[in-house]
Design an enzyme around this catalytic site. Structure first.
Site, PDB file in Angstrom:
ATOM      1  N   ARG A 179       2.454  14.558  13.043  1.00 16.83           N
ATOM      2  CA  ARG A 179       2.755  14.285  11.644  1.00 16.83           C
ATOM      3  C   ARG A 179       2.711  15.515  10.735  1.00 16.83           C
ATOM      4  O   ARG A 179       1.889  15.606   9.816  1.00 16.83           O
ATOM      5  CB  ARG A 179       1.815  13.214  11.090  1.00 16.83           C
ATOM      6  CG  ARG A 179       1.907  11.936  11.859  1.00 16.83           C
ATOM      7  CD  ARG A 179       1.077  10.851  11.234  1.00 16.83           C
ATOM      8  NE  ARG A 179       1.798  10.130  10.211  1.00 16.83           N
ATOM      9  CZ  ARG A 179       1.270   9.163   9.487  1.00 16.83           C
ATOM     10  NH1 ARG A 179       0.021   8.827   9.628  1.00 16.83           N
ATOM     11  NH2 ARG A 179       2.000   8.525   8.595  1.00 16.83           N
ATOM     12  N   LYS A 204       0.836  -1.209   0.000  1.00 14.66           N
ATOM     13  CA  LYS A 204       0.000   0.000   0.000  1.00 14.66           C
ATOM     14  C   LYS A 204       0.861   1.246   0.000  1.00 14.66           C
ATOM     15  O   LYS A 204       0.640   2.175  -0.781  1.00 14.66           O
ATOM     16  CB  LYS A 204      -0.907   0.009   1.240  1.00 14.66           C
ATOM     17  CG  LYS A 204      -1.579   1.348   1.476  1.00 14.66           C
ATOM     18  CD  LYS A 204      -2.361   1.385   2.780  1.00 14.66           C
ATOM     19  CE  LYS A 204      -1.553   1.742   3.982  1.00 14.66           C
ATOM     20  NZ  LYS A 204      -1.419   3.176   4.268  1.00 14.66           N
ATOM     21  N   ARG A 219      -8.553   0.060   5.015  1.00 10.59           N
ATOM     22  CA  ARG A 219      -7.630   1.000   4.376  1.00 10.59           C
ATOM     23  C   ARG A 219      -6.336   0.300   3.947  1.00 10.59           C
ATOM     24  O   ARG A 219      -5.684   0.767   3.019  1.00 10.59           O
ATOM     25  CB  ARG A 219      -7.274   2.134   5.350  1.00 10.59           C
ATOM     26  CG  ARG A 219      -8.422   3.082   5.616  1.00 10.59           C
ATOM     27  CD  ARG A 219      -7.933   4.276   6.396  1.00 10.59           C
ATOM     28  NE  ARG A 219      -6.698   4.782   5.822  1.00 10.59           N
ATOM     29  CZ  ARG A 219      -5.751   5.422   6.485  1.00 10.59           C
ATOM     30  NH1 ARG A 219      -5.910   5.671   7.760  1.00 10.59           N
ATOM     31  NH2 ARG A 219      -4.667   5.840   5.903  1.00 10.59           N
TER      32      ARG A 219
HETATM   33  C1  UD1 Z   1       5.206   6.558   6.183  1.00 16.62           C
HETATM   34  C2  UD1 Z   1       4.207   5.427   6.091  1.00 16.62           C
HETATM   35  C3  UD1 Z   1       3.742   5.017   7.479  1.00 16.62           C
HETATM   36  C4  UD1 Z   1       4.940   4.687   8.352  1.00 16.62           C
HETATM   37  C5  UD1 Z   1       5.962   5.820   8.339  1.00 16.62           C
HETATM   38  C6  UD1 Z   1       7.255   5.478   9.089  1.00 16.62           C
HETATM   39  C7  UD1 Z   1       3.060   5.866   3.991  1.00 16.62           C
HETATM   40  C8  UD1 Z   1       1.789   6.209   3.304  1.00 16.62           C
HETATM   41  N1  UD1 Z   1       3.047   5.868   5.315  1.00 16.62           N
HETATM   42  O1  UD1 Z   1       4.526   7.655   6.776  1.00 16.62           O
HETATM   43  O2  UD1 Z   1       2.881   3.874   7.336  1.00 16.62           O
HETATM   44  O3  UD1 Z   1       4.495   4.486   9.677  1.00 16.62           O
HETATM   45  O4  UD1 Z   1       6.317   6.145   6.985  1.00 16.62           O
HETATM   46  O5  UD1 Z   1       7.796   4.319   8.593  1.00 16.62           O
HETATM   47  O6  UD1 Z   1       4.051   5.551   3.360  1.00 16.62           O
HETATM   48  N2  UD1 Z   1       7.800  14.302  10.185  1.00 16.62           N
HETATM   49  C9  UD1 Z   1       7.958  15.645  10.418  1.00 16.62           C
HETATM   50  N3  UD1 Z   1       7.926  16.511   9.365  1.00 16.62           N
HETATM   51  C10 UD1 Z   1       7.728  16.080   8.083  1.00 16.62           C
HETATM   52  C11 UD1 Z   1       7.574  14.696   7.848  1.00 16.62           C
HETATM   53  C12 UD1 Z   1       7.618  13.826   8.912  1.00 16.62           C
HETATM   54  O7  UD1 Z   1       8.136  16.073  11.570  1.00 16.62           O
HETATM   55  O8  UD1 Z   1       7.687  16.915   7.173  1.00 16.62           O
HETATM   56  C13 UD1 Z   1       7.869  13.351  11.316  1.00 16.62           C
HETATM   57  C14 UD1 Z   1       6.603  12.552  11.534  1.00 16.62           C
HETATM   58  O9  UD1 Z   1       5.688  13.249  12.323  1.00 16.62           O
HETATM   59  C15 UD1 Z   1       7.141  11.307  12.202  1.00 16.62           C
HETATM   60  C16 UD1 Z   1       8.508  11.119  11.551  1.00 16.62           C
HETATM   61  O10 UD1 Z   1       8.832  12.366  10.974  1.00 16.62           O
HETATM   62  O11 UD1 Z   1       7.321  11.528  13.575  1.00 16.62           O
HETATM   63  C17 UD1 Z   1       8.565  10.054  10.475  1.00 16.62           C
HETATM   64  O12 UD1 Z   1       7.511  10.255   9.574  1.00 16.62           O
HETATM   65  P1  UD1 Z   1       7.593   9.817   8.046  1.00 16.62           P
HETATM   66  O13 UD1 Z   1       8.736   8.873   7.861  1.00 16.62           O
HETATM   67  O14 UD1 Z   1       7.548  11.023   7.199  1.00 16.62           O
HETATM   68  O15 UD1 Z   1       6.241   9.015   7.894  1.00 16.62           O
HETATM   69  P2  UD1 Z   1       5.178   9.104   6.721  1.00 16.62           P
HETATM   70  O16 UD1 Z   1       5.875   9.258   5.413  1.00 16.62           O
HETATM   71  O17 UD1 Z   1       4.103  10.047   7.072  1.00 16.62           O
END
Ligand code: UD1
Length: 422
Positions: free
Chosen positions: A123, A22, A400
């Site tokens: 997030r 997914k 989902r």
């Molecule tokens: C993706 C996955 C999710 C998984 C996560 C971590 C998808 C659709 N979802 O989510 O299932 O749990 O990776 O493996 O692929 N953060 C910030 N600023 C940003 C971006 C992220 O502070 O601009 C923080 C987030 O709040 C979190 C951490 O960075 O604490 C990691 O998040 P991230 O790796 O970006 O997760 P997602 O891409 O949202």
């Protein structure tokens, strides 16, 4: 709202097919916006989230065709009809925010609502936006919308992420492929889904090197062509069924799974007493009799232990012969499954980002409530191992991310059924 009713106690024996990931599929779908030629995605998971993404793309002018029997999705963005992704669409699924970068790269502007998604922490998307700014985009936030413009095109940039973000790494890659010049991404995420996206973009004519390592170089090209790409197998679905087999006991072949994408989980499962082996058709998981052993885990970016398998692993460790410590380092609010597991008799004490699980000999079925995608499937795992009936409410969270969950488990002998409510 549908519920899932499980009568626990049956071992799982049989073959479970593993579908496309997914989390990869959603970003691959967004990549279709980059080219005026068709992108054909094979091994597509048919899920609420991927259908939803397809609808969003259709609203932007993409021609969408599902070829269901072939598990294939054809996306053709000959023209971009709209560059606006409204609140109602983005709030339902965070990954829909990923249309921003491709629209910006192809058309030079986009207006996309700030995302919602699972209730597992704040997030934010600041790293995504900083990456686009570094590539020369003007970014404004107005009334909950991100307005981005790069009317003369994006420019290659050096981007060092302060911490690892899967979404920001993918999003920066999606934008940089059509930028003028080279982009270097440092401290990039290394998840297999990143390499999968790079493989697809390269098949479309992009020039990306190093995806899957912490440093990725993207050499911008003027245009991308169409391609056919097979979505990588879902390592989270694989891990979930592996943990279900370990919790309920039994012998399952996870057909189509990639053994090497789950090394951190296999180490934990082996320490807990399960047998896990690479097989020619996938991964073979077995556990027969006796209690599982306690194991300490700490979530981390890939190749560390995935946060998306933390809840499911907790369900297994609830039955361990001793105490396990689970530290969540990626998301700050990701123990919502703990009080629900406690309804089945689990003993879990949560202190901030750490949970101490004191194993019990038996869990007992009870009605429980799904709170997010991975948390809800942890309740299914616990229900399979519990005595008596567990009813998981609010299963739309499961829909989902898990296609044909009940059918796959029932095919291995689980007593599980969906109860539809009108
Ligand atoms: C993706 C996955 C999710 C998984 C996560 C971590 C998808 C659709 N979802 O989510 O299932 O749990 O990776 O493996 O692929 N953060 C910030 N600023 C940003 C971006 C992220 O502070 O601009 C923080 C987030 O709040 C979190 C951490 O960075 O604490 C990691 O998040 P991230 O790796 O970006 O997760 P997602 O891409 O949202």
């Amino acid at each position: 709202m549908d519920r899932i009713a499980i009568t626990g106690g049956s071992a799982l024996n049989g073959v479970i097919p593993i579908y496309g990931a997914k989390n990869s599929a959603l970003k691959l779908q967004a990549a279709a916006l980059l080219s005026p030629e068709p992108l054909v995605l094979e091994n597509m998971p048919d899920l609420a989230d991927t259908r939803f993404m397809a609808q969003l793309l259709a609203s932007l002018g993409v021609e969408v065709a599902w070829i269901k029997e072939a598990r294939t999705l054809r996306l053709h963005a000959a023209e971009i009809a709209s560059t606006i992704a409204p609140y109602d669409q983005v709030r339902k699924m965070r990954a829909s925010f990923n249309v921003l970068g491709p629209l910006l790269a192809r058309v030079g502007h986009a207006t996309v609502s700030l995302p919602g998604g699972c209730a597992i922490g704040a997030r934010p998307v600041d790293l995504h936006l900083k990456a686009f700014e570094a590539m020369g985009a003007d970014i404004h936030i107005e009334q909950g919308y991100v307005k981005a413009a790069a009317l003369r095109g994006l420019k290659g940039a050096e981007i060092a992420f302060p911490f690892v973000s899967v979404g920001a790494t993918e999003h920066a890659m999606l934008a940089a492929v059509l930028a003028q010049g080279d982009t270097v991404l440092r401290n990039a995420a290394c998840e297999p889904e990143i390499a999968d996206l790079a493989d697809c973009l390269n098949a479309m004519g992009a020039r990306i090197e190093g995806a899957g390592s912490p440093e990725i170089t993207v050499r911008g090209v003027a245009r991308l062509a169409g391609a056919t790409h097979r979505v990588v197998s879902d390592r989270i679905e694989t891990g979930t069924y592996a943990l279900a087999a370990a919790a309920a006991g039994g012998d399952v072949l996870l057909e189509g799974a990639n053994f090497h994408h789950n090394e951190a989980l296999w180490a934990v499962m082996k320490a807990a007493g399960a047998s896990v082996e690479e097989a020619s058709r996938g991964v073979h998981v077995r556990r027969r009799g006796g209690r599982v052993a306690p194991v300490d885990i700490e979530t981390a970016p890939y190749p560390g232990f995935p946060t998306d398998l933390q809840a499911q692993t907790m369900a297994l460790l609830c039955l361990a012969d001793g105490q396990s410590r689970i530290k969540e380092t990626i998301f700050e609010n990701r123990f919502m499954h703990a009080p629900e597991l406690a309804r089945l008799g689990a003993q879990i004490a949560v202190h901030g980002n750490e949970a101490v699980v004191t194993g019990v000999e038996r869990l007992f079925g009870a009605p429980v409530m799904a709170t997010d995608l991975r948390a809800s499937v942890s309740l299914v795992i616990a229900g399979l191992a519990a005595e008596g009936q567990t009813v998981v409410n609010r299963v739309y969270h499961l829909d989902r991310g898990f296609e044909r969950l009940e059918a796959k488990l029932a095919g291995c002998g689980a007593q599980i059924e969906r109860q539809r409510e009108d």
